[in-house]
Motif scaffolding. Sequence first.
Motif, PDB file in Angstrom:
ATOM      1  N   PHE A   1      46.567 -43.054   9.893  1.00  0.00           N
ATOM      2  CA  PHE A   1      46.654 -44.496   9.675  1.00  0.00           C
ATOM      3  C   PHE A   1      46.761 -45.334  10.938  1.00  0.00           C
ATOM      4  O   PHE A   1      46.477 -46.528  10.886  1.00  0.00           O
ATOM      5  CB  PHE A   1      47.856 -44.814   8.772  1.00  0.00           C
ATOM      6  CG  PHE A   1      47.706 -44.311   7.371  1.00  0.00           C
ATOM      7  CD1 PHE A   1      46.952 -45.015   6.440  1.00  0.00           C
ATOM      8  CD2 PHE A   1      48.297 -43.120   6.968  1.00  0.00           C
ATOM      9  CE1 PHE A   1      46.798 -44.554   5.149  1.00  0.00           C
ATOM     10  CE2 PHE A   1      48.146 -42.652   5.687  1.00  0.00           C
ATOM     11  CZ  PHE A   1      47.395 -43.368   4.759  1.00  0.00           C
TER      12      PHE A   1
ATOM     13  N   TYR B   1      45.078 -48.981  11.586  1.00  0.00           N
ATOM     14  CA  TYR B   1      46.061 -50.049  11.766  1.00  0.00           C
ATOM     15  C   TYR B   1      45.775 -50.836  13.041  1.00  0.00           C
ATOM     16  O   TYR B   1      45.779 -52.078  13.046  1.00  0.00           O
ATOM     17  CB  TYR B   1      47.456 -49.445  11.813  1.00  0.00           C
ATOM     18  CG  TYR B   1      48.563 -50.413  12.191  1.00  0.00           C
ATOM     19  CD1 TYR B   1      49.085 -51.299  11.266  1.00  0.00           C
ATOM     20  CD2 TYR B   1      49.087 -50.415  13.477  1.00  0.00           C
ATOM     21  CE1 TYR B   1      50.102 -52.167  11.606  1.00  0.00           C
ATOM     22  CE2 TYR B   1      50.102 -51.287  13.836  1.00  0.00           C
ATOM     23  CZ  TYR B   1      50.610 -52.163  12.899  1.00  0.00           C
ATOM     24  OH  TYR B   1      51.618 -53.028  13.240  1.00  0.00           O
TER      25      TYR B   1
ATOM     26  N   SER C   1      47.214 -55.983  13.997  1.00  0.00           N
ATOM     27  CA  SER C   1      47.893 -55.492  15.190  1.00  0.00           C
ATOM     28  C   SER C   1      47.656 -56.366  16.409  1.00  0.00           C
ATOM     29  O   SER C   1      48.339 -56.237  17.425  1.00  0.00           O
ATOM     30  CB  SER C   1      47.416 -54.072  15.509  1.00  0.00           C
ATOM     31  OG  SER C   1      46.050 -54.083  15.879  1.00  0.00           O
TER      32      SER C   1
ATOM     33  N   TRP D   1      55.238 -49.742  13.936  1.00  0.00           N
ATOM     34  CA  TRP D   1      54.572 -50.490  12.871  1.00  0.00           C
ATOM     35  C   TRP D   1      55.038 -51.938  12.808  1.00  0.00           C
ATOM     36  O   TRP D   1      54.646 -52.666  11.884  1.00  0.00           O
ATOM     37  CB  TRP D   1      54.813 -49.818  11.524  1.00  0.00           C
ATOM     38  CG  TRP D   1      54.419 -48.383  11.516  1.00  0.00           C
ATOM     39  CD1 TRP D   1      55.245 -47.299  11.599  1.00  0.00           C
ATOM     40  CD2 TRP D   1      53.097 -47.851  11.431  1.00  0.00           C
ATOM     41  NE1 TRP D   1      54.527 -46.137  11.578  1.00  0.00           N
ATOM     42  CE2 TRP D   1      53.198 -46.438  11.473  1.00  0.00           C
ATOM     43  CE3 TRP D   1      51.827 -48.430  11.330  1.00  0.00           C
ATOM     44  CZ2 TRP D   1      52.085 -45.607  11.414  1.00  0.00           C
ATOM     45  CZ3 TRP D   1      50.727 -47.591  11.262  1.00  0.00           C
ATOM     46  CH2 TRP D   1      50.862 -46.220  11.296  1.00  0.00           C
TER      47      TRP D   1
ATOM     48  N   GLN E   1      52.674 -43.685   2.885  1.00  0.00           N
ATOM     49  CA  GLN E   1      51.975 -44.683   3.696  1.00  0.00           C
ATOM     50  C   GLN E   1      50.760 -45.232   2.951  1.00  0.00           C
ATOM     51  O   GLN E   1      50.539 -46.443   2.892  1.00  0.00           O
ATOM     52  CB  GLN E   1      51.542 -44.049   5.012  1.00  0.00           C
ATOM     53  CG  GLN E   1      51.037 -45.037   6.051  1.00  0.00           C
ATOM     54  CD  GLN E   1      52.114 -45.453   7.020  1.00  0.00           C
ATOM     55  OE1 GLN E   1      53.179 -44.861   7.050  1.00  0.00           O
ATOM     56  NE2 GLN E   1      51.850 -46.477   7.792  1.00  0.00           N
TER      57      GLN E   1
ATOM     58  N   VAL F   1      50.750 -49.062   1.369  1.00  0.00           N
ATOM     59  CA  VAL F   1      49.813 -49.977   2.034  1.00  0.00           C
ATOM     60  C   VAL F   1      48.611 -50.250   1.141  1.00  0.00           C
ATOM     61  O   VAL F   1      48.076 -51.364   1.125  1.00  0.00           O
ATOM     62  CB  VAL F   1      49.376 -49.391   3.390  1.00  0.00           C
ATOM     63  CG1 VAL F   1      48.305 -50.256   4.039  1.00  0.00           C
ATOM     64  CG2 VAL F   1      50.581 -49.259   4.325  1.00  0.00           C
TER      65      VAL F   1
ATOM     66  N   THR G   1      44.366 -56.093   1.771  1.00  0.00           N
ATOM     67  CA  THR G   1      44.162 -56.565   3.140  1.00  0.00           C
ATOM     68  C   THR G   1      42.845 -57.312   3.219  1.00  0.00           C
ATOM     69  O   THR G   1      41.794 -56.754   2.890  1.00  0.00           O
ATOM     70  CB  THR G   1      44.135 -55.380   4.120  1.00  0.00           C
ATOM     71  OG1 THR G   1      45.338 -54.636   3.963  1.00  0.00           O
ATOM     72  CG2 THR G   1      44.025 -55.874   5.553  1.00  0.00           C
TER      73      THR G   1
ATOM     74  N   THR H   1      50.672 -57.180   4.184  1.00  0.00           N
ATOM     75  CA  THR H   1      50.262 -55.889   4.739  1.00  0.00           C
ATOM     76  C   THR H   1      51.248 -55.414   5.797  1.00  0.00           C
ATOM     77  O   THR H   1      51.620 -54.237   5.839  1.00  0.00           O
ATOM     78  CB  THR H   1      48.850 -56.002   5.353  1.00  0.00           C
ATOM     79  OG1 THR H   1      47.936 -56.473   4.359  1.00  0.00           O
ATOM     80  CG2 THR H   1      48.377 -54.646   5.858  1.00  0.00           C
ATOM     81  N   GLN H   2      51.682 -56.341   6.657  1.00  0.00           N
ATOM     82  CA  GLN H   2      52.667 -55.989   7.683  1.00  0.00           C
ATOM     83  C   GLN H   2      53.962 -55.477   7.044  1.00  0.00           C
ATOM     84  O   GLN H   2      54.520 -54.456   7.473  1.00  0.00           O
ATOM     85  CB  GLN H   2      52.965 -57.210   8.552  1.00  0.00           C
ATOM     86  CG  GLN H   2      54.029 -56.951   9.613  1.00  0.00           C
ATOM     87  CD  GLN H   2      54.384 -58.216  10.384  1.00  0.00           C
ATOM     88  OE1 GLN H   2      53.665 -59.216  10.309  1.00  0.00           O
ATOM     89  NE2 GLN H   2      55.481 -58.184  11.111  1.00  0.00           N
TER      90      GLN H   2
ATOM     91  N   TYR I   1      53.519 -51.917   5.722  1.00  0.00           N
ATOM     92  CA  TYR I   1      53.610 -50.897   6.773  1.00  0.00           C
ATOM     93  C   TYR I   1      55.062 -50.659   7.173  1.00  0.00           C
ATOM     94  O   TYR I   1      55.483 -49.517   7.401  1.00  0.00           O
ATOM     95  CB  TYR I   1      52.794 -51.322   7.992  1.00  0.00           C
ATOM     96  CG  TYR I   1      51.339 -50.931   7.920  1.00  0.00           C
ATOM     97  CD1 TYR I   1      50.946 -49.609   8.133  1.00  0.00           C
ATOM     98  CD2 TYR I   1      50.343 -51.869   7.657  1.00  0.00           C
ATOM     99  CE1 TYR I   1      49.607 -49.238   8.069  1.00  0.00           C
ATOM    100  CE2 TYR I   1      49.005 -51.513   7.597  1.00  0.00           C
ATOM    101  CZ  TYR I   1      48.639 -50.197   7.805  1.00  0.00           C
ATOM    102  OH  TYR I   1      47.320 -49.830   7.735  1.00  0.00           O
TER     103      TYR I   1
ATOM    104  N   ALA J   1      57.228 -47.217   6.804  1.00  0.00           N
ATOM    105  CA  ALA J   1      57.892 -46.638   7.975  1.00  0.00           C
ATOM    106  C   ALA J   1      59.365 -46.388   7.702  1.00  0.00           C
ATOM    107  O   ALA J   1      59.929 -45.370   8.129  1.00  0.00           O
ATOM    108  CB  ALA J   1      57.725 -47.561   9.182  1.00  0.00           C
TER     109      ALA J   1
END
Length: 531
Positions: free
Chosen positions: A66, A70, A76, A135, A202, A206, A211, A239-240, A243, A247
């Motif tokens: 991922f 990502y 990002s 993340w 994950q 996600v 997204t 989405t953030q 993640y 995590a």
Amino acid sequence: MAKGEGAEGGSAAGLLPTSILQTGERPAHVKGMKEPKKKQQLSICNKLCYAVGGAPYQTGCALGFFLQIYLLMWLSKVDPFSASIILFVGRAWDAITDPLVGFCISKSSWTRLGRLMPWIIFSTPPAIIAYFLIWFVPDFPQGQALWYLLFYCLFETLVTCFHVPYSALTMFISTEQSERDSATAYRMTVEVLGTVLGTAIQGQIVGQVDTPCLQDPNDFAMASEGVNRTHSTTSLKETQNAYLLAAGVISSLYVICAVILTLGVREQREPYKTQQTEHTSFFRGLRLVMSHGPYVRLIAGFLFTSLAFMLVEGNFALFCTYTLGFRNEFQNLLLAVMLSATFTIPVWQWFLTRFGKKTAVYIGISSAVPFLILVALMDSNLIVTYVVAVAAGISVAAAFLLPWSMLPDVIDDFHLKQPHSHGTEPIFFSFYVFFTKFASGVSLGISTLSLDFAGYQTRGCSQPARVKFTLKMLVTMAPIVLILLGLLLFKLYPIDEEKRRQNKKALQALRDEAGSSGCSDTDSTELASIL
């Protein structure tokens, strides 16, 4: 024994007198010894606790599957070239830390917790913090690439401080080959299950978030400047958060597994230690290890096969999304692969016990080739893709199990040839991990740069034909070539089942005689000189 295998070194019979290898005759001074104690078998609880300790390392699989996609998302805030630098430098640094950690472990002394356990215990808390921050999207006007690189390198360093001593622990839970092989099978099953959990957590968390993508790649500049953000910004924030939630869950599992390992496994003293020997220095041990032919051939073969599977792993999500067109299915396909691998590891353990490890290597790893060819030739058919994913999991299981099952055999062979060299186990494991991580860094760097040169469009709903073709080559043809090269190198690996049985018998005879209470100092010295 195949032609050329005996050239690497004589059999155990060439290293020990016949009296040690035969049960009927023993030297005069040995006859008066007490009968050796029965071997102590590991309980299922011990094996499970040891196996659970392998799951935290599989957080790296979540990163492998991922992190690339990502970093290539607009989320990002880094461009594709910067993403390739982060992935390559991070994995290269990770590879470098393995021998460094191996060196430090070789210099560490025995404590109340053992020699390896303190590394596992004290590396866990900072590792989970670093993993979580990988993340996290920093709200900086610039410099996001340095943030990801810093915490990626930090996490890989800390997880290395966990994994290298954990891998070396295989040699210190039992002196019996059969018990170590059994514990390794338990470990590989749990590691694959850990990969299933990591990728499922994950992927499913996600994957529930929609997204946003850009229909027109030229809209990327406007999106970056904040034009028409209403729906996009909300979706990217969701989405953030997804993640970060994933995590957090994975970090919690990391801690639980580390606690079970610490409480459930007792590290034993070095199994090959005798009264007249001392620890080998790191650099002398490194020279001896890297000149040991079976080890060099083993890691050379697995270097190519590992690179093959890592190319598939690193590009699988993008391949499913853009080449096959299954944007919302890649996490489910990945889950199918790993579930298949989990259920077939016990089958491979039975197979290697019944037919031998070299045979298992040839059949297990080569079984991926027909399915990779099928993926390269077929059209986007979801049902066929699921069938291929399940079949590919069978080969993934063999790739997980066999390297770690064969390494202890190489170490046993080394100790027969170098009986006075002790404390080299971390070197064997750390440099094997070094080469596999080096392969991972190369695969990620090559993949991301290839996609950048092919014209990959960040956050695009579709990609140019050149990108789709590049992904197909990275997931199918390149791994096939690497697998075939690796299998050719395995032909040179000299430890077959006959040699392994001879080594086992010789080592057991030495342990029995050196460990007998009736063995005097003179006897111990003579046994060491016999080797």
